[in-house]
Design a protein around this motif. Structure first.
Motif, PDB file in Angstrom:
ATOM      1  N   SER A   1      -5.631   3.606  13.088  1.00  0.00           N
ATOM      2  CA  SER A   1      -6.745   4.565  12.976  1.00  0.00           C
ATOM      3  C   SER A   1      -7.919   3.968  12.205  1.00  0.00           C
ATOM      4  O   SER A   1      -9.043   4.440  12.320  1.00  0.00           O
ATOM      5  CB  SER A   1      -6.281   5.863  12.302  1.00  0.00           C
TER       6      SER A   1
ATOM      7  N   VAL B   1       1.314   5.400  -1.273  1.00  0.00           N
ATOM      8  CA  VAL B   1       0.740   6.637  -1.793  1.00  0.00           C
ATOM      9  C   VAL B   1       1.890   7.595  -2.101  1.00  0.00           C
ATOM     10  O   VAL B   1       2.883   7.663  -1.333  1.00  0.00           O
ATOM     11  CB  VAL B   1      -0.236   7.254  -0.753  1.00  0.00           C
TER      12      VAL B   1
ATOM     13  N   LEU C   1       0.888  -1.180   0.000  1.00  0.00           N
ATOM     14  CA  LEU C   1       0.000   0.000   0.000  1.00  0.00           C
ATOM     15  C   LEU C   1       0.916   1.216   0.000  1.00  0.00           C
ATOM     16  O   LEU C   1       1.615   1.482   0.990  1.00  0.00           O
ATOM     17  CB  LEU C   1      -0.896  -0.010   1.233  1.00  0.00           C
TER      18      LEU C   1
ATOM     19  N   GLY D   1      -6.444  11.093   2.348  1.00  0.00           N
ATOM     20  CA  GLY D   1      -7.495  10.075   2.361  1.00  0.00           C
ATOM     21  C   GLY D   1      -7.348   9.016   1.279  1.00  0.00           C
ATOM     22  O   GLY D   1      -8.232   8.164   1.109  1.00  0.00           O
TER      23      GLY D   1
ATOM     24  N   GLY E   1      -4.980   6.538   0.931  1.00  0.00           N
ATOM     25  CA  GLY E   1      -4.726   5.206   1.498  1.00  0.00           C
ATOM     26  C   GLY E   1      -6.024   4.581   1.996  1.00  0.00           C
ATOM     27  O   GLY E   1      -6.300   3.397   1.756  1.00  0.00           O
ATOM     28  N   ARG E   2      -6.811   5.379   2.656  1.00  0.00           N
ATOM     29  CA  ARG E   2      -8.098   4.910   3.170  1.00  0.00           C
ATOM     30  C   ARG E   2      -9.025   4.465   2.025  1.00  0.00           C
ATOM     31  O   ARG E   2      -9.683   3.426   2.118  1.00  0.00           O
ATOM     32  CB  ARG E   2      -8.715   6.084   3.947  1.00  0.00           C
TER      33      ARG E   2
ATOM     34  N   PHE F   1      -1.590   4.720  10.937  1.00  0.00           N
ATOM     35  CA  PHE F   1      -2.616   4.702   9.876  1.00  0.00           C
ATOM     36  C   PHE F   1      -3.517   3.470  10.026  1.00  0.00           C
ATOM     37  O   PHE F   1      -4.746   3.590  10.079  1.00  0.00           O
ATOM     38  CB  PHE F   1      -1.905   4.711   8.519  1.00  0.00           C
TER      39      PHE F   1
ATOM     40  N   ASN G   1       8.014   1.470  11.385  1.00  0.00           N
ATOM     41  CA  ASN G   1       7.195   2.350  10.544  1.00  0.00           C
ATOM     42  C   ASN G   1       6.013   2.891  11.356  1.00  0.00           C
ATOM     43  O   ASN G   1       4.846   2.525  11.141  1.00  0.00           O
ATOM     44  CB  ASN G   1       6.715   1.581   9.308  1.00  0.00           C
TER      45      ASN G   1
ATOM     46  N   ARG H   1      -1.885  11.836   3.403  1.00  0.00           N
ATOM     47  CA  ARG H   1      -2.813  12.495   4.328  1.00  0.00           C
ATOM     48  C   ARG H   1      -3.936  13.209   3.594  1.00  0.00           C
ATOM     49  O   ARG H   1      -4.451  14.215   4.058  1.00  0.00           O
ATOM     50  CB  ARG H   1      -2.089  13.490   5.254  1.00  0.00           C
TER      51      ARG H   1
HETATM   52  C1  COA Z   1       0.706   4.675   5.057  1.00  0.00           C
HETATM   53  C2  COA Z   1       0.057   5.330   3.850  1.00  0.00           C
HETATM   54  C3  COA Z   1      -0.302   4.274   2.811  1.00  0.00           C
HETATM   55  C4  COA Z   1      -1.236   6.046   4.320  1.00  0.00           C
HETATM   56  O1  COA Z   1      -1.895   6.600   3.192  1.00  0.00           O
HETATM   57  P1  COA Z   1      -2.452   8.091   3.251  1.00  0.00           P
HETATM   58  O2  COA Z   1      -3.216   8.333   2.009  1.00  0.00           O
HETATM   59  O3  COA Z   1      -1.347   9.033   3.552  1.00  0.00           O
HETATM   60  O4  COA Z   1      -3.421   8.026   4.530  1.00  0.00           O
HETATM   61  P2  COA Z   1      -4.875   8.660   4.702  1.00  0.00           P
HETATM   62  O5  COA Z   1      -4.822  10.095   4.291  1.00  0.00           O
HETATM   63  O6  COA Z   1      -5.892   7.794   4.042  1.00  0.00           O
HETATM   64  O7  COA Z   1      -5.026   8.590   6.293  1.00  0.00           O
HETATM   65  C5  COA Z   1      -6.189   8.102   6.941  1.00  0.00           C
HETATM   66  C6  COA Z   1      -5.989   8.272   8.427  1.00  0.00           C
HETATM   67  O8  COA Z   1      -4.880   7.472   8.891  1.00  0.00           O
HETATM   68  C7  COA Z   1      -4.150   8.176   9.906  1.00  0.00           C
HETATM   69  N1  COA Z   1      -2.807   8.475   9.419  1.00  0.00           N
HETATM   70  C8  COA Z   1      -2.388   8.497   8.134  1.00  0.00           C
HETATM   71  N2  COA Z   1      -1.080   8.821   8.065  1.00  0.00           N
HETATM   72  C9  COA Z   1      -0.681   9.018   9.327  1.00  0.00           C
HETATM   73  C10 COA Z   1       0.562   9.394   9.916  1.00  0.00           C
HETATM   74  N3  COA Z   1       1.647   9.651   9.157  1.00  0.00           N
HETATM   75  N4  COA Z   1       0.637   9.526  11.258  1.00  0.00           N
HETATM   76  C11 COA Z   1      -0.446   9.307  12.034  1.00  0.00           C
HETATM   77  N5  COA Z   1      -1.666   8.934  11.534  1.00  0.00           N
HETATM   78  C12 COA Z   1      -1.771   8.795  10.196  1.00  0.00           C
HETATM   79  C13 COA Z   1      -4.925   9.452  10.178  1.00  0.00           C
HETATM   80  O9  COA Z   1      -5.902   9.173  11.185  1.00  0.00           O
HETATM   81  C14 COA Z   1      -5.600   9.696   8.847  1.00  0.00           C
HETATM   82  O10 COA Z   1      -6.762  10.480   8.946  1.00  0.00           O
HETATM   83  P3  COA Z   1      -6.590  12.102   9.021  1.00  0.00           P
HETATM   84  O11 COA Z   1      -5.613  12.528   7.974  1.00  0.00           O
HETATM   85  O12 COA Z   1      -7.990  12.579   8.771  1.00  0.00           O
HETATM   86  O13 COA Z   1      -6.095  12.388  10.403  1.00  0.00           O
HETATM   87  C15 COA Z   1       0.981   6.416   3.207  1.00  0.00           C
HETATM   88  O14 COA Z   1       1.336   7.356   4.192  1.00  0.00           O
HETATM   89  C16 COA Z   1       2.239   5.855   2.587  1.00  0.00           C
HETATM   90  O15 COA Z   1       2.240   5.527   1.410  1.00  0.00           O
HETATM   91  N6  COA Z   1       3.342   5.759   3.372  1.00  0.00           N
HETATM   92  C17 COA Z   1       4.638   5.318   2.860  1.00  0.00           C
HETATM   93  C18 COA Z   1       4.645   3.862   2.493  1.00  0.00           C
HETATM   94  C19 COA Z   1       4.190   2.973   3.631  1.00  0.00           C
HETATM   95  O16 COA Z   1       4.652   3.062   4.766  1.00  0.00           O
HETATM   96  N7  COA Z   1       3.257   2.062   3.275  1.00  0.00           N
HETATM   97  C20 COA Z   1       2.734   1.080   4.193  1.00  0.00           C
HETATM   98  C21 COA Z   1       3.631  -0.116   4.133  1.00  0.00           C
HETATM   99  S1  COA Z   1       2.947  -1.403   5.174  1.00  0.00           S
END
Ligand code: COA
Length: 192
Positions: free
Chosen positions: A158, A112, A110, A120, A122-123, A155, A149, A118
């Motif tokens: 949450s 982004v 997963l 939405g 990933g969600r 994430f 991580n 941040r």
């Molecule tokens: C992890 C990841 C996929 C999340 O996707 P995203 O689109 O950024 O997340 P979203 O915007 O859908 O977040 C949904 C909720 O999760 C939580 N959240 C997301 N990122 C967060 C962070 N860095 N720290 C704390 N909470 C977090 C929050 O509650 C968020 O809601 P809010 O923004 O309204 O507060 C993305 O940050 C990413 O690609 N990270 C790098 C790669 C990685 O680590 N992938 C996972 C490997 S297992």
């Protein structure tokens, strides 16, 4: 495979990935992998993922998907900004449930784009593949996350995932502690 949008929010469209997405997926994956895991794994692991090798891998997977595999992309204005991949759970000795009675899938990837986190996306990707999995009779979802991580763990937490244990992730000949999370009833409920 259909190109019908499966989930939309604002300008984001989530749909099954196509072979022609492979190059764009590689850019998102490599940029997000390197930015997201910097400081969590050594530099040689970060550099082991390249646009070329990743594009070739996505192209292979999309041309000949393994049984149970589902790969999706999130796009904005036609540009790939996120991706997800789910499939059968990796064998894991500690997880009795995954071995039998409850049909289980695992989120294998997963990612982004760093400039679109941040928002939405990933969600949305989780909501889309959860609906797909539910349609396949899957009832339970696992995800393994590097223990280092913290943002990704926050994430998943949450979105209602529960920590069920830990294991070791082997990458480039080195092992890294990984935390394993589960949704006993798929995450669809928290996403609808
Ligand atoms: C992890 C990841 C996929 C999340 O996707 P995203 O689109 O950024 O997340 P979203 O915007 O859908 O977040 C949904 C909720 O999760 C939580 N959240 C997301 N990122 C967060 C962070 N860095 N720290 C704390 N909470 C977090 C929050 O509650 C968020 O809601 P809010 O923004 O309204 O507060 C993305 O940050 C990413 O690609 N990270 C790098 C790669 C990685 O680590 N992938 C996972 C490997 S297992």
């Amino acid at each position: 495979m259909t190109t019908e949008p499966l989930a939309t929010a604002g300008t984001v469209i989530v749909r099954p990935a196509l072979v022609g997405d492979a190059d764009a997926m590689a850019r998102v994956f490599v940029d997000s992998f390197r930015a997201g895991h910097r400081g969590q794994v050594p530099e040689n692991v970060l550099q082991s993922r390249t646009y070329e090798s990743s594009a070739a891998a996505w192209r292979r997977d999309l041309t000949a998907p393994s049984p149970g595999e589902y790969i999706s992309v999130a796009t904005i204005g036609g540009e790939v900004v996120g991706l997800a991949m789910v499939g059968p759970p990796h064998p894991w000795a500690d997880d009795d449930t995954a071995r039998g009675e409850v049909p289980t899938a695992e989120c294998w990837a997963l990612y982004v784009d760093p400039s679109r986190q941040r928002e939405g996306i990933g969600r949305l990707l989780i909501g889309d593949f959860s609906r797909h999995l539910a349609g396949q009779g899957i009832r339970r979802l696992l995800v393994g996350v590097l223990t280092a991580n913290a943002p990704a763990r926050a994430f998943y937490e949450s979105l209602g995932a529960a920590l069920i244990g830990s294991r070791l992730n082997l990458d480039e000949g080195q092992t890294f502690p990984e935390s394993v999370y589960a949704w006993p009833d798929l995450p669809t409920k928290v996403l609808d």
